[in-house]
Scaffold this motif. Structure first.
Motif, short mmCIF file in Angstrom:
data_model
loop_
_atom_site.label_atom_id
_atom_site.label_comp_id
_atom_site.label_asym_id
_atom_site.label_seq_id
_atom_site.Cartn_x
_atom_site.Cartn_y
_atom_site.Cartn_z
N ALA A 27 0.80 -6.78 23.21
CA ALA A 27 1.52 -5.55 23.58
C ALA A 27 0.57 -4.38 23.79
O ALA A 27 -0.23 -4.37 24.71
CB ALA A 27 2.58 -5.25 22.54
N ASP A 28 0.63 -3.38 22.86
CA ASP A 28 -0.19 -2.17 23.08
C ASP A 28 -1.50 -2.23 22.31
O ASP A 28 -2.10 -1.20 22.01
CB ASP A 28 0.60 -0.92 22.68
N GLU A 29 -1.97 -3.43 22.01
CA GLU A 29 -3.23 -3.55 21.27
C GLU A 29 -4.43 -3.59 22.21
O GLU A 29 -4.33 -3.95 23.38
CB GLU A 29 -3.22 -4.83 20.42
N THR A 78 -7.55 -5.46 26.92
CA THR A 78 -6.37 -4.69 26.50
C THR A 78 -5.12 -5.57 26.60
O THR A 78 -5.04 -6.47 27.45
CB THR A 78 -6.18 -3.44 27.40
N GLN A 81 0.69 -3.92 27.44
CA GLN A 81 1.21 -2.54 27.49
C GLN A 81 0.20 -1.48 27.07
O GLN A 81 0.57 -0.32 26.87
CB GLN A 81 2.45 -2.43 26.59
N ALA A 82 -1.03 -1.87 26.92
CA ALA A 82 -2.05 -0.89 26.51
C ALA A 82 -2.67 -0.30 27.77
O ALA A 82 -3.36 -0.98 28.52
CB ALA A 82 -3.11 -1.55 25.65
N THR A 83 -2.38 0.98 27.99
CA THR A 83 -2.82 1.60 29.25
C THR A 83 -3.82 2.73 29.04
O THR A 83 -4.32 3.30 30.00
CB THR A 83 -1.59 2.19 29.98
N PRO A 109 -4.11 -1.23 17.50
CA PRO A 109 -3.10 -0.57 18.34
C PRO A 109 -3.74 0.62 19.05
O PRO A 109 -4.51 1.37 18.43
CB PRO A 109 -2.04 -0.09 17.33
N GLN A 110 -3.44 0.80 20.32
CA GLN A 110 -4.15 1.85 21.07
C GLN A 110 -3.92 3.25 20.49
O GLN A 110 -4.78 4.12 20.61
CB GLN A 110 -3.74 1.81 22.54
N GLY A 111 -2.78 3.43 19.80
CA GLY A 111 -2.47 4.75 19.25
C GLY A 111 -3.43 5.23 18.17
O GLY A 111 -3.52 6.42 17.91
#
Ligand SMILES: NC(=O)c1ccc[n+]([C@@H]2O[C@H](COP(=O)([O-])OP(=O)(O)OC[C@H]3O[C@@H](n4cnc5c(N)ncnc54)[C@H](OP(=O)(O)O)[C@@H]3O)[C@@H](O)[C@H]2O)c1
Length: 321
Positions: A27-29, A78, A81-83, A109-111
């Motif tokens: 996902a967003d990782e 990435t 969903q990691a943009t 996680p990208q955050g």
């Protein structure tokens, strides 16, 4: 990939260098190739499962197989969903809640990732997250140290202490650093005006009082800290024994209020997004990161022992790549 793994609490002997699967970012990782990871007291505590609060996520067995939380490296791949990041970006992060930094690669996680501050090496960026956040919030945001105030930092010779002493000096405070005899000269070199060897002198019984006490190694009863605070003084518990933690939580507020003082826990807001002011000071050269020792990935047990036995002056960094 190579990683340093463990499956039960214990001394550094329970750690082993192993070949494990390289994680795949979901996902967003973001998959980060780790270049440097710094050690924190929290790694030592979660390795041994002591103090008890270090077992909060794994009462009987460690929750994370791979320790290591303050990382700097390069984006390798990435998740779908990691943009926010591209392969090749240089990044750093505090991944205390995920761990996994004592490895060649880790998924994050990208955050929680941020771009490497310009002008910093991977080692300097890896040194900063946890220690910088503790120092910034302990001295500035929550400690509210002011010019001319007496600030005492207990445990000032380690990673967080190194930044805390320098920050307090920049704010114009008169700083007392407390640590073991091996670190007195180091604390002076960071700017401490006074130094105390905690094995020879109890700062709560020397008749002096302080406006701010930042406690990185809290093992005393709350009444001792109250005695060492000046009227209007602020005491902040960061780490130490569970007994002192409960004392601070249960008795601190009332005892402090009665005496016109504040005795509290500092729940540090971790994450590199909180670090902007200290990053700026590092980039301006007004705060220095001292890397006491560098080790290779296969030397993590030795590095943790060096930290845990109290020899580290400033930060210890594992250079992975
Ligand atoms: N509150 C939160 O939200 C939060 C978040 C993250 C981390 N933490 C905690 O923050 C703490 C500090 O981390 P750090 O990375 O700065 O640790 P560190 O680099 O190991 O430094 C701690 C220093 O305290 C010294 N020390 C030990 N016992 C002492 C005593 N009785 N009196 C004075 N000094 C003493 C140690 O030296 P010797 O042991 O060699 O004597 C060491 O130099 C850790 O306990 C960690 O768990 C708290």
């Amino acid at each position: 990939m190579k990683a340093v793994v463990y499956s039960r609490y214990g001394s550094p002997e329970v750690l082993a260098l192993a070949d494990i699967d390289t994680p795949i970012p979901k996902a967003d990782e973001v998959l980060v190739k780790v270049h440097a990871v710094s050690l924190n007291a929290s790694d030592w505590e979660v390795l041994r499962g002591k103090p008890l609060y270090s077992r909060i996520n794994g009462p009987f067995r460690p929750r994370h197989r791979v320790l290591g939380s303050d990382i700097a490296g390069r984006v390798e791949a990435t998740g779908p969903q990691a943009t926010l990041f591209q392969p090749g970006d240089e990044v750093f992060a505090d991944i205390l809640s995920h761990m996994g930094g004592f490895a060649e690669y880790v998924c994050v996680p990208q955050g929680v990732l941020a771009r490497m501050p310009s002008g910093m090496t991977f080692e300097q960026a890896a040194a900063l997250p946890q220690a910088g956040a503790i120092a910034l919030q302990g001295i500035r945001t929550r400690g509210l140290a002011k010019p001319g105030e007496q600030v005492l930092i207990n445990g000032a010779g380690g990673g967080s202490g190194m930044y805390a002493v320098q920050l307090a000096k920049l704010l114009g405070a008169e700083v007392t650093g407390v640590d073991n005899a091996e670190k007195l000269e180091f604390m002076r070199s960071m700017g401490a005006d006074h130094v105390i060897d905690y094995r020879r002198e109890d700062f709560t019984r020397n008749g002096r009082t302080y406006d701010v006490i930042l406690d990185l190694a809290a093992y005393r009863p709350v009444s001792a800290y109250s005695r060492a605070l000046a009227p209007g003084g602020r005491y902040l518990y960061v780490g130490g024994s569970v007994a002192t933690l409960f004392g601070v939580l249960l008795r601190g507020p009332l005892m402090g209020r009665r005496a016109g003082k504040r005795i509290r826990l500092l729940p540090v807001a971790l994450g590199v997004k909180h670090l902007a002011p200290i990053i700026e000071l590092c980039q301006e050269g007004r705060i220095t990161t001292v890397i006491d020792r560098r080790y290779r990935l296969d030397e993590v047990p030795e590095a943790l022992r060096y930290l845990g036995e109290g020899h580290a002056k400033g930060k210890v960094v594992i250079t992975v790549t």
